[in-house]
Design a protein around this motif. Structure first.
Motif, PDB file in Angstrom:
ATOM      1  N   GLY A  40       0.849  -1.119  -0.003  1.00  0.00           N
ATOM      2  CA  GLY A  40      -0.050  -0.018   0.050  1.00  0.00           C
ATOM      3  C   GLY A  40       0.898   1.190   0.153  1.00  0.00           C
ATOM      4  O   GLY A  40       0.436   2.202  -0.669  1.00  0.00           O
ATOM      5  N   LEU A  41       2.044   1.197   0.901  1.00  0.00           N
ATOM      6  CA  LEU A  41       2.899   2.594   0.713  1.00  0.00           C
ATOM      7  C   LEU A  41       3.546   2.671  -0.546  1.00  0.00           C
ATOM      8  O   LEU A  41       3.574   3.884  -1.123  1.00  0.00           O
ATOM      9  N   GLY A  42       3.902   1.260  -1.010  1.00  0.00           N
ATOM     10  CA  GLY A  42       4.576   1.549  -2.592  1.00  0.00           C
ATOM     11  C   GLY A  42       3.684   2.102  -3.431  1.00  0.00           C
ATOM     12  O   GLY A  42       4.200   3.020  -4.088  1.00  0.00           O
ATOM     13  N   LYS A  47       1.505   6.783  -6.576  1.00  0.00           N
ATOM     14  CA  LYS A  47       0.461   7.738  -6.960  1.00  0.00           C
ATOM     15  C   LYS A  47       0.830   9.180  -6.450  1.00  0.00           C
ATOM     16  O   LYS A  47       0.444  10.116  -7.403  1.00  0.00           O
ATOM     17  N   ASP A  48       1.178   9.421  -5.448  1.00  0.00           N
ATOM     18  CA  ASP A  48       1.960  10.768  -5.081  1.00  0.00           C
ATOM     19  C   ASP A  48       2.912  11.453  -6.034  1.00  0.00           C
ATOM     20  O   ASP A  48       2.729  12.527  -6.430  1.00  0.00           O
ATOM     21  N   ILE A  53       4.077  14.999 -10.543  1.00  0.00           N
ATOM     22  CA  ILE A  53       4.658  15.327 -11.791  1.00  0.00           C
ATOM     23  C   ILE A  53       3.502  15.932 -12.695  1.00  0.00           C
ATOM     24  O   ILE A  53       3.795  16.720 -13.478  1.00  0.00           O
ATOM     25  N   SER A  54       2.270  15.229 -12.549  1.00  0.00           N
ATOM     26  CA  SER A  54       1.279  15.847 -13.490  1.00  0.00           C
ATOM     27  C   SER A  54       0.952  17.138 -12.812  1.00  0.00           C
ATOM     28  O   SER A  54       0.178  18.104 -13.771  1.00  0.00           O
ATOM     29  N   THR A 367       1.375  10.753   3.689  1.00  0.00           N
ATOM     30  CA  THR A 367       1.556  10.150   2.675  1.00  0.00           C
ATOM     31  C   THR A 367       0.487   9.353   2.098  1.00  0.00           C
ATOM     32  O   THR A 367      -0.125   8.999   3.140  1.00  0.00           O
ATOM     33  N   SER A 368       0.066   8.889   0.880  1.00  0.00           N
ATOM     34  CA  SER A 368      -0.884   7.877   0.457  1.00  0.00           C
ATOM     35  C   SER A 368      -0.499   6.618   0.569  1.00  0.00           C
ATOM     36  O   SER A 368       0.468   5.886   0.554  1.00  0.00           O
TER      37      SER A 368
END
Length: 410
Positions: A40-42, A47-48, A53-54, A367-368
């Protein structure tokens, strides 16, 4: 013995040694929760990073100057030379040269102290063109952005980031106020919407002025025509690769370079940045998941240990069952079911703990954490498999006991 009777007997045997069973399940539980959280952390980090970058803009190409070399031979990083100019940006904006680029936004950045009354704040001042908002995916919260006419006239107008506005005025309602930049008074005509951070830079702590104003009023000198970065927005995601090739070839021609390996600039694709960052975090995720999986191995050894103890304690029971006609497969199935129950219990509880922790950790770690349904389901299956695999030897040992020897056991 039917499957129903086997399951009931297995559950009864597990419950009869509650503390021992709980400690065994705990080993599997911790391993399953660790695996779910690691994955999940990976995924959350990937995602973050992709979101950061987006946030620079969509379908983006980033053109940076090449590296410089000082008199002692020390080479600087990419972007340390002044090989890109406004003329290069204008050439890249030409539909003849680069037909697959929709918009171009050159940036001329410098760190300057801004003053408002008795307050001062040092931030990054960005000189750019009117396409900057669209290319960088930014919006105006209040006021307006500067116009092409203001850029042509070198107007002393500025659009502040929300963080910069708060530092100077204590509020973001600052349209119409005056700030002093490098000894020149600028009128605040707009405030940007909050965007957050990207990498190690705060996108909300900035001041944006017309490119011509930055060149002539704030910088001047021989480097007034140089730009630090040129952002290109491809017409679509499918045209990003074509835009990359067109931009590279256009700059090579403009700079009179025939060998692309000797280019005095770099062009980075947004997709390439995302892919590189994702590949790094995927590798780290696999590594950390492997480490977390070691705790599952420890839990499996615990299952085997408990089942061997159970076989020893129930030797007479096994002998009695075999004397009454129970076949070896029935004895083996009985102990495999007990091991499977332990694995299932650890898997379900571990998955529940992992999901709960995934809801709590983002608030603590900033963090997500993305809970993967496949990881949860796979972890439960693995937990059951561990119980069964590590229960095979004890179950086989129980099935091979001779009835007469088992009955004679004390």
């Amino acid at each position: 013995m039917t499957w129903t009777e086997t399951l009931r007997t297995g559950w009864s045997a597990v419950r009869s040694h509650g503390l021992r069973s709980t400690l065994t399940v705990l080993g599997i539980l911790i391993g399953i929760a660790a695996v779910i959280l690691t994955v999940g952390l990976g995924l959350g980090t990937q995602k973050d990073v992709s979101a950061q970058i987006s946030s620079l803009g969509s379908n983006l190409l980033i053109v940076k100057p090449g590296s410089s070399t000082d008199s002692s031979g020390i080479r600087g990083g990419f972007g340390t030379r002044t090989t890109l100019t406004r003329a290069d940006a204008e050439a890249l904006a030409s539909k003849v040269n680069v037909p697959d680029v929709a918009a171009v936004a050159p940036e001329k950045t410098t760190s300057v102290s801004l003053e408002a009354g008795d307050t001062n704040w040092t931030t990054q001042v960005v000189g750019t063109t009117t396409d900057w908002l669209a290319v960088r995916a930014r919006t105006i919260a209040s006021g307006t952005f500067f116009t092409q006419e203001q850029d042509d006239e070198r107007a002393n107008v500025v659009v502040l980031g929300p963080e910069t506005a708060k530092e100077l005025f204590g509020t973001t309602r600052v349209v119409g106020q005056t700030v002093t930049i490098a000894g020149h008074d600028f009128q605040v005509i707009g405030v940007l919407e909050p965007q957050g951070a990207s990498g190690d830079s705060d996108l909300d702590d900035t001041a944006v002025v017309p490119l011509s104003t930055a060149a002539d009023t704030l910088v001047g000198g021989q480097s007034r025509e140089a730009v630090s970065t040129v952002y290109l927005q491809a017409a679509s995601g499918d045209q990003l690769s074509a835009a990359y090739q067109e931009a590279t070839q256009t700059l090579l021609n403009l700079h009179g370079i025939t060998d692309a390996s000797s280019a005095d600039f770099t062009v980075n694709s947004q997709d390439a940045l995302v892919s590189t960052a994702t590949a790094v975090y995927k590798t780290l995720t696999v590594l950390l998941t492997g480490i977390a999986a070691l705790s599952l191995l420890v839990g499996g050894i615990g299952v085997m240990n408990i089942m061997l103890v159970s076989v020893t304690e129930r030797t007479r029971e096994i002998g009695l069952r075999k004397a009454l006609g129970a076949p070896p497969w029935a004895i083996r199935r009985q102990f495999l079911v007990e091991a499977g129950v332990l694995g299932l219990g650890g898997g379900i509880l571990g998955a529940a703990l992992g999901i709960v922790a995934a809801q709590v950790l983002p608030g603590l770690l900033d963090t997500s954490v993305v809970v993967s349904g496949a990881a949860v389901a796979g972890s439960v299956v693995v937990a059951i498999a561990i119980g069964l695999v590590f229960g095979v030897y004890p179950a086989t040992r129980a099935a091979r006991l001779a009835p007469i020897d088992a009955l004679r056991a004390e």
